[in-house]
Design a protein around this motif. Sequence first.
Motif, short mmCIF file in Angstrom:
data_model
loop_
_atom_site.label_atom_id
_atom_site.label_comp_id
_atom_site.label_asym_id
_atom_site.label_seq_id
_atom_site.Cartn_x
_atom_site.Cartn_y
_atom_site.Cartn_z
N GLN A 27 12.30 -41.41 -11.02
CA GLN A 27 11.10 -40.58 -10.88
C GLN A 27 10.50 -40.09 -12.19
OE1 GLN A 27 12.82 -37.02 -9.36
NE2 GLN A 27 13.53 -38.09 -7.49
N VAL A 28 10.64 -40.19 -13.36
CA VAL A 28 10.11 -40.51 -14.44
C VAL A 28 9.36 -41.74 -14.28
CG1 VAL A 28 10.10 -39.81 -16.86
CG2 VAL A 28 11.81 -38.29 -14.80
N THR A 29 7.30 -41.25 -15.00
CA THR A 29 7.30 -42.39 -15.69
C THR A 29 6.70 -42.34 -16.93
OG1 THR A 29 4.81 -41.34 -14.22
CG2 THR A 29 6.18 -42.86 -13.01
N LYS A 30 6.17 -43.38 -17.65
CA LYS A 30 5.40 -43.63 -18.88
C LYS A 30 4.52 -42.45 -19.07
CE LYS A 30 7.78 -47.27 -20.43
NZ LYS A 30 7.15 -49.46 -20.85
N ALA A 31 3.69 -42.23 -17.81
CA ALA A 31 2.66 -42.04 -18.38
C ALA A 31 3.24 -39.86 -18.69
CB ALA A 31 1.43 -41.47 -17.13
N ASP A 32 4.47 -40.33 -17.63
CA ASP A 32 4.99 -38.13 -17.77
C ASP A 32 4.98 -37.77 -18.99
OD1 ASP A 32 4.72 -37.76 -15.29
OD2 ASP A 32 6.52 -38.66 -14.73
N ALA A 33 5.56 -38.84 -19.87
CA ALA A 33 5.90 -38.80 -21.52
C ALA A 33 4.50 -38.47 -22.59
CB ALA A 33 6.16 -40.41 -21.76
N GLU A 34 3.27 -38.77 -21.85
CA GLU A 34 2.25 -38.13 -22.96
C GLU A 34 1.77 -37.08 -23.14
OE1 GLU A 34 0.45 -40.89 -24.59
OE2 GLU A 34 1.60 -41.82 -22.86
N GLY A 35 2.02 -37.13 -24.16
CA GLY A 35 1.76 -35.53 -24.64
C GLY A 35 2.93 -34.99 -24.93
N VAL A 36 4.44 -35.43 -24.61
CA VAL A 36 5.73 -35.01 -24.75
C VAL A 36 6.23 -34.38 -26.25
CG1 VAL A 36 8.55 -35.32 -24.44
CG2 VAL A 36 6.47 -34.94 -22.60
N ARG A 37 6.52 -33.65 -26.88
CA ARG A 37 6.65 -33.64 -27.98
C ARG A 37 8.46 -34.12 -27.86
NH1 ARG A 37 3.83 -28.66 -30.67
NH2 ARG A 37 4.46 -27.83 -28.93
N PHE A 38 8.27 -34.09 -29.22
CA PHE A 38 10.11 -33.92 -30.10
C PHE A 38 10.73 -34.04 -31.11
CE2 PHE A 38 14.06 -35.88 -31.77
CZ PHE A 38 14.53 -36.54 -30.30
N ALA A 39 12.03 -32.49 -30.09
CA ALA A 39 11.96 -32.36 -31.77
C ALA A 39 13.88 -32.12 -32.05
CB ALA A 39 11.44 -30.63 -31.94
N ALA A 40 14.65 -32.40 -32.51
CA ALA A 40 16.06 -32.55 -33.04
C ALA A 40 16.23 -30.90 -32.78
CB ALA A 40 16.37 -32.88 -33.98
N LYS A 80 9.46 -44.10 -25.40
CA LYS A 80 8.53 -42.77 -24.48
C LYS A 80 9.34 -42.56 -23.16
CE LYS A 80 4.17 -44.18 -25.79
NZ LYS A 80 2.63 -44.52 -25.94
N GLN A 81 9.61 -43.55 -22.69
CA GLN A 81 10.84 -43.32 -21.21
C GLN A 81 11.37 -42.49 -21.13
OE1 GLN A 81 9.70 -44.78 -17.88
NE2 GLN A 81 11.62 -43.80 -17.38
N GLN A 82 12.55 -43.00 -22.78
CA GLN A 82 13.30 -41.22 -22.87
C GLN A 82 13.13 -40.33 -22.96
OE1 GLN A 82 15.48 -43.45 -25.68
NE2 GLN A 82 16.98 -44.48 -24.72
N LEU A 83 11.93 -40.41 -23.17
CA LEU A 83 11.37 -38.29 -23.16
C LEU A 83 10.83 -38.32 -22.26
CD1 LEU A 83 8.51 -38.97 -26.79
CD2 LEU A 83 10.38 -37.60 -26.59
#
Length: 113
Positions: A27-40, A80-83
Amino acid sequence: MVCKAIADLQRTVALLEQQALKDIPSQVTKADAEGVRFAAKGLRSQRERLGLSAANYGKLVGVSGQTVYNWEGEISRPRKQQLATIAAVRSMSKKEAQARLEITGLGTRKKPK
């Protein structure tokens, strides 16, 4: 006749269980990852908020427990897909996460005393 119907239902349930965990990434697309920040550190706190082991959290996002540990230890970073999938899991409640794992039979079950 009844045994055949039961076998058919069991096959259907097994297919639905397999599909339950696959729903999040599909249900998740690569566009959904735009703007998603990752912090461990944020990933670890999210996992702890959900009350999940690294292995079970990994099952929710479609990776191994070791991969989750590598992300948390800043050894590697999610793609990106995982994000996008991680972002989708952020909105889950503790009960919803446990339910998804239990539906598929992949969650940890408590042993009876």
